[in-house]
Scaffold this active site. Structure first.
Site, PDB file in Angstrom:
ATOM      1  N   LYS A 118       0.843  -1.203   0.000  1.00  0.00           N
ATOM      2  CA  LYS A 118       0.000   0.000   0.000  1.00  0.00           C
ATOM      3  C   LYS A 118       0.874   1.248   0.000  1.00  0.00           C
ATOM      4  CE  LYS A 118      -3.717  -2.606   2.141  1.00  0.00           C
ATOM      5  NZ  LYS A 118      -4.505  -2.968   3.317  1.00  0.00           N
ATOM      6  N   GLN A 128      -4.901  -1.664   9.512  1.00  0.00           N
ATOM      7  CA  GLN A 128      -4.745  -2.993   8.923  1.00  0.00           C
ATOM      8  C   GLN A 128      -5.325  -4.059   9.857  1.00  0.00           C
ATOM      9  OE1 GLN A 128      -3.622  -3.486   5.823  1.00  0.00           O
ATOM     10  NE2 GLN A 128      -3.848  -5.694   5.949  1.00  0.00           N
ATOM     11  N   ASP A 169     -11.245   2.206   3.663  1.00  0.00           N
ATOM     12  CA  ASP A 169     -11.591   0.785   3.553  1.00  0.00           C
ATOM     13  C   ASP A 169     -13.098   0.596   3.353  1.00  0.00           C
ATOM     14  OD1 ASP A 169      -9.418  -1.043   3.762  1.00  0.00           O
ATOM     15  OD2 ASP A 169      -9.170  -0.561   5.885  1.00  0.00           O
TER      16      ASP A 169
HETATM   17  N1  GUN Z   1      -6.764  -7.131   6.024  1.00  0.00           N
HETATM   18  C1  GUN Z   1      -7.011  -7.912   4.939  1.00  0.00           C
HETATM   19  N2  GUN Z   1      -7.604  -7.170   3.970  1.00  0.00           N
HETATM   20  C2  GUN Z   1      -7.720  -5.908   4.457  1.00  0.00           C
HETATM   21  C3  GUN Z   1      -8.230  -4.700   3.918  1.00  0.00           C
HETATM   22  O1  GUN Z   1      -8.717  -4.616   2.794  1.00  0.00           O
HETATM   23  N3  GUN Z   1      -8.156  -3.613   4.736  1.00  0.00           N
HETATM   24  C4  GUN Z   1      -7.645  -3.682   5.992  1.00  0.00           C
HETATM   25  N4  GUN Z   1      -7.635  -2.569   6.716  1.00  0.00           N
HETATM   26  N5  GUN Z   1      -7.162  -4.785   6.517  1.00  0.00           N
HETATM   27  C5  GUN Z   1      -7.197  -5.893   5.749  1.00  0.00           C
END
Ligand code: GUN
Length: 254
Positions: free
Chosen positions: A21, A65, A88
């Site tokens: 990211k 996350q 998200d």
């Molecule tokens: N953990 C696995 N996929 C995601 C996601 O799309 N966003 C976040 N914040 N955590 C994750």
């Protein structure tokens, strides 16, 4: 414009995702900052940080996350993120907007799947769509987005009976269950579109999806690989949401 990513603890998969990211932000010229907090961070410490970031005008997007360590309530944390900075789209306010179909952000993975379908020239309207998995992050919103495109949607889960009969009906099959190579060729209709959301690490450390790619690719009309399929699309949609958040907060500037 800026994305702030919070990672708590040292889950290796989460570290890989967060690094991807940040790299994507760098490639696009989007400012990013990371808060890497120790695994013993208390819920209140994390909530205090989120509240501070909510108030910081230089932060457009906040991503915590997941998964979080067991002693922290994920729902409480998600509910504390300012919905306008919730890139998200996990906050209940954003989830509700998606349900209604009038939203600012879409959750990144289901949105990435829809982009793949659209860019491949596949029309969802009237098709039998089967989603394997009912998570809040993928399964449920995925079903809703397919429904918005006029698909006839079925969600399957661990209690579904006669699973193979259901998956065999699918014109579009989205697998998001987190079980390596779970979807086998005998579960897939000839000519189906198969989208693999799973990212599983095998004992030999290699990555594989929820779909047995080698066998299913012989019957599917189109199929996504793992790695290199849905994963990069998730990141792309996160970048899109970050730009959307910045525009919503500041308006469009030269
Ligand atoms: N953990 C696995 N996929 C995601 C996601 O799309 N966003 C976040 N914040 N955590 C994750």
């Amino acid at each position: 414009m800026g994305l702030t990513v919070i990672i708590v603890g040292d889950d290796p998969a989460s570290r890989v995702y967060v690094n991807s990211k940040k790299k994507a932000c760098e490639a696009l010229g989007i400012n990013s900052q990371e808060f890497a907090l120790p695994a013993d961070t208390t819920e209140e410490e994390l909530l205090t940080l989120v509240r501070k970031l909510n108030e910081d005008d230089s932060v457009n997007g906040i991503l915590v996350q997941l998964p979080l360590p067991k002693h922290i309530n994920e729902e409480t944390v998600i509910n504390t993120i300012d919905p306008k900075k919730d890139v998200d789209a996990f906050h209940p306010q954003n989830v509700g907007k998606i349900m209604i179909g009038n939203y600012d952000f879409l959750p990144c993975t289901p949105a990435g799947v829809m982009e793949l379908i659209k860019e491949s020239g596949i029309d969802v309207s009237g098709k039998e769509c089967v989603v394997l998995g009912r998570s809040n992050i993928v399964g449920k919103p995925q079903a809703m987005l397919l429904l918005h495109q006029n698909g006839t949607v079925t969600i399957c889960h661990s209690r579904t009976q006669n699973l193979k009969e259901v998956t065999k009906r699918a014109d579009i099959l989205v697998a998001a269950i987190g079980k390596p190579n779970f979807v086998t060729a005998d579960m897939v209709k000839e000519g189906a579109v198969v989208i693999d959301v799973g990212i599983n690490r095998l004992p030999d450390k290699t990555l594989c999806g929820d779909v047995d790619f080698n066998e299913v690719s012989k019957v599917a009309a189109a199929i996504t690989p793992v790695p290199g399929g849905v994963g990069p699309m998730t990141i792309a949609m996160l970048m899109k949401n970050t730009v959307t958040a910045a525009i919503c907060q500041n308006g469009l500037k030269d």
